[in-house]
Scaffold this active site. Structure first.
Site, mmCIF file in Angstrom:
data_model
loop_
_atom_site.group_PDB
_atom_site.id
_atom_site.type_symbol
_atom_site.label_atom_id
_atom_site.label_comp_id
_atom_site.label_asym_id
_atom_site.label_seq_id
_atom_site.Cartn_x
_atom_site.Cartn_y
_atom_site.Cartn_z
ATOM 1 N N ASP A 39 0.870 -1.173 0.000
ATOM 2 C CA ASP A 39 0.000 0.000 0.000
ATOM 3 C C ASP A 39 0.903 1.218 0.000
ATOM 4 O O ASP A 39 1.583 1.514 1.000
ATOM 5 C CB ASP A 39 -0.900 -0.012 1.236
ATOM 6 C CG ASP A 39 -1.859 1.175 1.276
ATOM 7 O OD1 ASP A 39 -1.631 2.166 0.552
ATOM 8 O OD2 ASP A 39 -2.827 1.115 2.054
ATOM 9 N N VAL A 40 0.948 1.938 -1.112
ATOM 10 C CA VAL A 40 1.915 3.023 -1.277
ATOM 11 C C VAL A 40 1.615 4.224 -0.400
ATOM 12 O O VAL A 40 2.429 5.160 -0.332
ATOM 13 C CB VAL A 40 2.004 3.462 -2.754
ATOM 14 C CG1 VAL A 40 2.560 2.353 -3.618
ATOM 15 C CG2 VAL A 40 0.648 3.956 -3.266
ATOM 16 N N TYR A 66 -7.460 14.548 -9.278
ATOM 17 C CA TYR A 66 -6.452 13.881 -10.109
ATOM 18 C C TYR A 66 -5.509 14.911 -10.718
ATOM 19 O O TYR A 66 -4.281 14.740 -10.707
ATOM 20 C CB TYR A 66 -7.152 13.078 -11.201
ATOM 21 C CG TYR A 66 -6.247 12.311 -12.125
ATOM 22 C CD1 TYR A 66 -5.636 11.122 -11.714
ATOM 23 C CD2 TYR A 66 -6.025 12.742 -13.429
ATOM 24 C CE1 TYR A 66 -4.822 10.402 -12.576
ATOM 25 C CE2 TYR A 66 -5.215 12.028 -14.298
ATOM 26 C CZ TYR A 66 -4.618 10.858 -13.870
ATOM 27 O OH TYR A 66 -3.807 10.145 -14.719
#
Length: 242
Positions: free
Chosen positions: A57-58, A149
């Site tokens: 999990d970054v 984003y």
């Protein structure tokens, strides 16, 4: 195979599928000693691949510490980091919730901070390393949606330049990569009208495919790009050209 990455060790996030997977497989074909995919997703056909797939999990600093420490313990170094993991939400600013914004910024941007912070000391010690942060054409131009984003992808450009400027004398290169519309699982549920508009906007009049992004990453990761740092490489079929 021409061994452009002979004996190099790479960590690529979000490489269980799509662009990241294509990069990982290409890097192995180009002679890398090891390529580790850090991803929350399960990789298809992993048993047929030379890539090392680990669950990661970054957004979690302890997982970065563990994965990077394991790579260095096993291989003695880490030469390449590609921060590729990302999610995309399509809502414009007035429809973006706090939760959406935080989730996208954590995965798409904070993860890059965590990854570079963990890897840089090893690259500085060995006086060599290439970091590639995957942004987007939406990190370079405005779009009337996907507020969170675009916030993340725009910031990636400048954090990459910052690290390039800060650590160039340490032998570390850092660049951002800006794909356009690339056929991948990440955008397979994108509205057809959006896809059509993106294709129409390119000068090549077609979408890209993952191997085309992978070859750009290969160049930036390799010694062929030894004098390339702090730049933003666009792979978009000419979408931003006009």
């Amino acid at each position: 195979m021409v061994d452009r990455l002979k004996d190099k060790v790479a960590l690529i996030t979000g490489a269980a599928r799509g662009q990241g997977r294509e990069m990982a497989e290409l890097f192995m074909r180009e002679g890398a000693m090891a390529v580790v995919s850090g991803d929350v997703l399960d990789a298809a056909d992993a048993e047929d691949s030379k890539v090392t797939f680990v669950k990661m999990d970054v957004t979690q600093p302890d997982q970065w510490k563990s994965v990077v420490a394991d790579i260095v313990a096993q291989h003695g170094r880490i030469d390449i980091l590609i921060n590729n993991a990302a999610v995309c939400e399509y809502e414009p600013i007035l429809e973006t919730t706090d939760e959406q914004y935080d989730r996208v910024l954590d995965i798409d941007l904070k993860s890059i901070f965590l990854g570079m912070r963990e890897v840089l000391p090893h690259m500085i010690q060995q006086q060599a390393g290439s970091i590639i942060n995957v942004s987007s054409i939406w990190g370079l131009a405005g779009v009337p949606n996907s507020f969170a984003y675009q916030a993340a992808k725009g910031a990636i450009l400048n954090v990459s330049k910052n690290v390039a400027a800060t650590h160039g004398q340490d032998g570390v290169r850092c660049n951002s990569l800006h794909p356009g519309y690339i056929l991948s699982p990440m955008n397979e549920h994108q509205a057809p009208e959006i896809n059509a508009a993106l294709i129409a906007g390119t000068v090549l009049k077609r979408p890209g495919v993952p191997i085309e992004t992978a070859y750009a990453a290969l160049f930036l990761a390799s010694d062929e790009a030894s004098y390339v740092t702090g730049t933003s490489l666009v792979v978009d079929g000419g979408y931003l050209a006009p």
